[in-house]
Scaffold this active site. Structure first.
Site, PDB file in Angstrom:
ATOM      1  N   ASP A   8       0.878  -1.162   0.000  1.00  0.00           N
ATOM      2  CA  ASP A   8       0.000   0.000   0.000  1.00  0.00           C
ATOM      3  C   ASP A   8       0.923   1.222   0.000  1.00  0.00           C
ATOM      4  O   ASP A   8       2.146   1.088  -0.186  1.00  0.00           O
ATOM      5  CB  ASP A   8      -1.017  -0.027   1.162  1.00  0.00           C
ATOM      6  CG  ASP A   8      -0.373   0.206   2.531  1.00  0.00           C
ATOM      7  OD1 ASP A   8       0.871   0.303   2.614  1.00  0.00           O
ATOM      8  OD2 ASP A   8      -1.129   0.284   3.518  1.00  0.00           O
ATOM      9  N   CYS A  65       3.124  -3.297   3.817  1.00  0.00           N
ATOM     10  CA  CYS A  65       2.369  -2.094   4.207  1.00  0.00           C
ATOM     11  C   CYS A  65       3.149  -1.414   5.315  1.00  0.00           C
ATOM     12  O   CYS A  65       4.341  -1.694   5.493  1.00  0.00           O
ATOM     13  CB  CYS A  65       0.921  -2.410   4.568  1.00  0.00           C
ATOM     14  SG  CYS A  65       0.667  -3.497   5.985  1.00  0.00           S
ATOM     15  N   THR A  67       2.930  -1.610   8.629  1.00  0.00           N
ATOM     16  CA  THR A  67       3.311  -2.574   9.665  1.00  0.00           C
ATOM     17  C   THR A  67       3.464  -3.990   9.141  1.00  0.00           C
ATOM     18  O   THR A  67       4.020  -4.848   9.835  1.00  0.00           O
ATOM     19  CB  THR A  67       2.228  -2.615  10.761  1.00  0.00           C
ATOM     20  OG1 THR A  67       0.996  -3.013  10.135  1.00  0.00           O
ATOM     21  CG2 THR A  67       2.048  -1.260  11.424  1.00  0.00           C
ATOM     22  N   HIS A  98       8.989 -24.693   8.493  1.00  0.00           N
ATOM     23  CA  HIS A  98       7.929 -25.312   9.289  1.00  0.00           C
ATOM     24  C   HIS A  98       6.521 -25.038   8.762  1.00  0.00           C
ATOM     25  O   HIS A  98       5.648 -25.905   8.889  1.00  0.00           O
ATOM     26  CB  HIS A  98       8.002 -24.824  10.740  1.00  0.00           C
ATOM     27  CG  HIS A  98       9.214 -25.312  11.476  1.00  0.00           C
ATOM     28  ND1 HIS A  98       9.351 -25.218  12.844  1.00  0.00           N
ATOM     29  CD2 HIS A  98      10.354 -25.911  11.028  1.00  0.00           C
ATOM     30  CE1 HIS A  98      10.516 -25.729  13.209  1.00  0.00           C
ATOM     31  NE2 HIS A  98      11.151 -26.142  12.126  1.00  0.00           N
ATOM     32  N   HIS A 133       5.791 -31.575   9.689  1.00  0.00           N
ATOM     33  CA  HIS A 133       5.179 -30.273   9.405  1.00  0.00           C
ATOM     34  C   HIS A 133       4.085 -30.380   8.337  1.00  0.00           C
ATOM     35  O   HIS A 133       3.182 -29.550   8.304  1.00  0.00           O
ATOM     36  CB  HIS A 133       6.258 -29.276   8.976  1.00  0.00           C
ATOM     37  CG  HIS A 133       7.319 -29.094  10.018  1.00  0.00           C
ATOM     38  ND1 HIS A 133       7.056 -28.554  11.251  1.00  0.00           N
ATOM     39  CD2 HIS A 133       8.626 -29.445  10.029  1.00  0.00           C
ATOM     40  CE1 HIS A 133       8.154 -28.546  11.978  1.00  0.00           C
ATOM     41  NE2 HIS A 133       9.123 -29.096  11.257  1.00  0.00           N
TER      42      HIS A 133
HETATM   43  C1  RB5 Z   1      -1.720   2.725   6.470  1.00  0.00           C
HETATM   44  O1  RB5 Z   1      -1.687   3.949   7.143  1.00  0.00           O
HETATM   45  C2  RB5 Z   1      -1.452   1.595   7.439  1.00  0.00           C
HETATM   46  O2  RB5 Z   1      -2.575   1.398   8.244  1.00  0.00           O
HETATM   47  C3  RB5 Z   1      -1.109   0.331   6.683  1.00  0.00           C
HETATM   48  O3  RB5 Z   1       0.006   0.552   5.880  1.00  0.00           O
HETATM   49  C4  RB5 Z   1      -0.790  -0.874   7.511  1.00  0.00           C
HETATM   50  O4  RB5 Z   1       0.164  -0.598   8.471  1.00  0.00           O
HETATM   51  C5  RB5 Z   1      -1.949  -1.594   8.050  1.00  0.00           C
HETATM   52  O5  RB5 Z   1      -1.830  -2.644   8.703  1.00  0.00           O
END
Ligand code: RB5
Length: 145
Positions: A8, A65, A67, A98, A133
């Site tokens: 994203d 993304c 996180t 695994h 596994h």
């Molecule tokens: C976008 O601001 C953020 O929410 C997205 O990149 C991600 O971290 C969501 O899990």
């Protein structure tokens, strides 16, 4: 090996870094974007990568993304996807050995490009161990019914 990759807006820079790594490793990939810095919804970008891996068009997928969490949650809703959210090299290796993970998720706001490169290379080069596994993977697949 054929890789599908997307992010994203929060993962654009790291996605470009990883595509550069794939070029250096001579690994072919398809980039599902996004192609601008505009704010987008990560499930829309998780879907084509996850569908492409689930239907066999691609061998593995990489999702990025901010996180890595949203991407991994979305990818794991698709039957056949075992997406691992990874921010260290040990886990990159372990999840291939695994879990036979077929999609890798990372967060651009969590790790730097150097570590992310090592994670991707390790994840791509590590084989599934099979054995005990395999039974566990089959039990994960049963959860999809
Ligand atoms: C976008 O601001 C953020 O929410 C997205 O990149 C991600 O971290 C969501 O899990």
């Amino acid at each position: 090996m054929r890789i599908a990759i997307s992010s994203d807006h929060g993962g654009n820079n790291l996605r470009r870094e990883i595509m550069q790594l794939l070029d250096e490793l001579h690994i072919s990939y398809e980039d599902f974007g996004p192609q601008s810095a505009d704010s987008v919804d990560y499930p829309d970008y998780a879907k084509p990568v996850s569908d492409g891996v689930a239907n066999g068009k691609f061998d593995k997928g990489i999702l990025i993304c901010g996180t890595g969490i949203g991407m991994s949650i979305a990818a794991n809703k698709v039957n056949g996807i075992r997406c691992a959210l990874v921010h260290d090299v040990f886990s990159a290796k372990a999840t291939r050995c695994h879990n036979d993970s077929n999609v890798l998720a990372m967060g651009e706001r969590v790790i730097g490009p150097g570590l992310a490169r090592e994670i991707v290379q390790t994840w791509l080069e590590t084989e599934f161990e099979g054995g005990r596994h395999t039974r566990r993977i089959e039990k994960i697949t049963e959860l999809e019914q």
